[in-house]
Design a protein around this motif. Structure first.
Motif, PDB file in Angstrom:
ATOM      1  N   GLY A 172       1.135  -0.862   0.191  1.00 12.77           N
ATOM      2  CA  GLY A 172       0.119   0.121   0.171  1.00 12.77           C
ATOM      3  C   GLY A 172       0.641   1.335   0.049  1.00 12.77           C
ATOM      4  N   PHE A 173       0.161   2.544   0.116  1.00  8.92           N
ATOM      5  CA  PHE A 173       0.781   3.938   0.460  1.00  8.92           C
ATOM      6  C   PHE A 173       1.350   3.852   1.064  1.00  8.92           C
ATOM      7  CE2 PHE A 173       0.267   8.283   0.914  1.00  8.92           C
ATOM      8  CZ  PHE A 173       0.570   8.201  -0.939  1.00  8.92           C
ATOM      9  N   HIS A 174       3.141   4.821   1.393  1.00  7.10           N
ATOM     10  CA  HIS A 174       3.933   4.667   2.068  1.00  7.10           C
ATOM     11  C   HIS A 174       4.614   3.045   2.317  1.00  7.10           C
ATOM     12  CE1 HIS A 174       2.514   8.312   2.961  1.00  7.10           C
ATOM     13  NE2 HIS A 174       1.546   8.454   3.042  1.00  7.10           N
ATOM     14  N   ASN A 175       5.004   2.682   1.663  1.00  2.00           N
ATOM     15  CA  ASN A 175       5.361   1.617   1.305  1.00  2.00           C
ATOM     16  C   ASN A 175       5.012   0.338   3.029  1.00  2.00           C
ATOM     17  OD1 ASN A 175       6.983   1.714  -0.917  1.00  2.00           O
ATOM     18  ND2 ASN A 175       8.236   2.954   0.889  1.00  2.00           N
ATOM     19  N   THR A 176       3.559   0.156   3.405  1.00  2.60           N
ATOM     20  CA  THR A 176       3.160  -0.903   3.994  1.00  2.60           C
ATOM     21  C   THR A 176       2.553  -2.305   3.110  1.00  2.60           C
ATOM     22  OG1 THR A 176       0.849   0.399   3.535  1.00  2.60           O
ATOM     23  CG2 THR A 176       2.127   1.477   5.255  1.00  2.60           C
ATOM     24  N   TYR A 177       2.424  -2.794   3.950  1.00  2.00           N
ATOM     25  CA  TYR A 177       2.375  -4.147   3.276  1.00  2.00           C
ATOM     26  C   TYR A 177       1.298  -5.360   4.028  1.00  2.00           C
ATOM     27  CZ  TYR A 177       6.200  -6.361   5.259  1.00  2.00           C
ATOM     28  OH  TYR A 177       7.594  -6.934   6.297  1.00  2.00           O
ATOM     29  N   HIS A 178       0.563  -5.323   3.237  1.00  5.64           N
ATOM     30  CA  HIS A 178       0.612  -6.914   4.787  1.00  5.64           C
ATOM     31  C   HIS A 178      -0.177  -8.751   4.048  1.00  5.64           C
ATOM     32  CE1 HIS A 178      -2.419  -8.842   7.522  1.00  5.64           C
ATOM     33  NE2 HIS A 178      -3.501  -9.241   6.261  1.00  5.64           N
ATOM     34  N   ILE A 179       0.267  -9.492   4.383  1.00  7.61           N
ATOM     35  CA  ILE A 179       0.309 -10.947   3.623  1.00  7.61           C
ATOM     36  C   ILE A 179      -0.636 -11.110   4.501  1.00  7.61           C
ATOM     37  CG2 ILE A 179       2.465 -11.756   4.902  1.00  7.61           C
ATOM     38  CD1 ILE A 179       3.338 -12.830   2.262  1.00  7.61           C
TER      39      ILE A 179
ATOM     40  N   LEU B  76       4.049 -21.732   3.108  1.00  5.05           N
ATOM     41  CA  LEU B  76       4.166 -21.415   1.360  1.00  5.05           C
ATOM     42  C   LEU B  76       4.329 -20.013   1.710  1.00  5.05           C
ATOM     43  CD1 LEU B  76      -0.315 -22.711   1.395  1.00  5.05           C
ATOM     44  CD2 LEU B  76       2.000 -23.363   0.160  1.00  5.05           C
ATOM     45  N   LYS B  77       4.135 -19.422   2.504  1.00  9.41           N
ATOM     46  CA  LYS B  77       3.988 -18.360   2.675  1.00  9.41           C
ATOM     47  C   LYS B  77       5.641 -17.944   1.550  1.00  9.41           C
ATOM     48  CE  LYS B  77       6.582 -14.954   5.810  1.00  9.41           C
ATOM     49  NZ  LYS B  77       6.832 -14.997   7.399  1.00  9.41           N
ATOM     50  N   GLU B  78       6.705 -19.161   2.680  1.00  6.26           N
ATOM     51  CA  GLU B  78       8.392 -19.187   2.415  1.00  6.26           C
ATOM     52  C   GLU B  78       8.009 -19.069   1.009  1.00  6.26           C
ATOM     53  OE1 GLU B  78      10.137 -17.945   4.416  1.00  6.26           O
ATOM     54  OE2 GLU B  78       8.432 -17.303   6.055  1.00  6.26           O
ATOM     55  N   SER B  79       7.462 -19.692   0.437  1.00  5.34           N
ATOM     56  CA  SER B  79       7.628 -20.574  -0.905  1.00  5.34           C
ATOM     57  C   SER B  79       7.525 -18.702  -2.272  1.00  5.34           C
ATOM     58  CB  SER B  79       7.005 -21.507  -1.845  1.00  5.34           C
ATOM     59  OG  SER B  79       7.292 -21.588  -2.814  1.00  5.34           O
TER      60      SER B  79
END
Length: 83
Positions: free
Chosen positions: A56-63, A70-73
């Motif tokens: 998102g805006f201002h280099n935020t992220y959500h995973i 699965l996340k690591e892959s």
């Protein structure tokens, strides 16, 4: 979540998918990663193999993911796409 991802690397991977990918209903897919953005372009999304990443805006992220492996892959694949 601690800040473990480099936003510039995420954006580079996104651009790689958008430049080299095949069109899908939402955006483009390349090397098993689908990338798309919302209508105003403030949020970009990459997903694949049960994982979705929003930057998102201002280099935020959500995973979001169900299983750690699965996340690591997925993140390894993003790292390769960013090169």
């Amino acid at each position: 979540m601690k800040n473990e991802l480099d936003p510039s690397q995420l954006l580079h991977a996104y651009e790689n998918v958008m430049e080299n990918g095949t069109p899908t209903e939402f955006g483009k897919i390349y090397e098993g990663v689908e990338a798309f953005s919302d209508y105003d372009g403030y949020n970009i999304y990459m997903r694949g193999n049960g994982v979705e990443l929003r930057v998102g805006f201002h280099n935020t992220y959500h995973i979001e993911y169900d299983q750690e492996h699965l996340k690591e892959s997925f993140l390894k694949k993003i790292s390769l796409l960013a090169k």
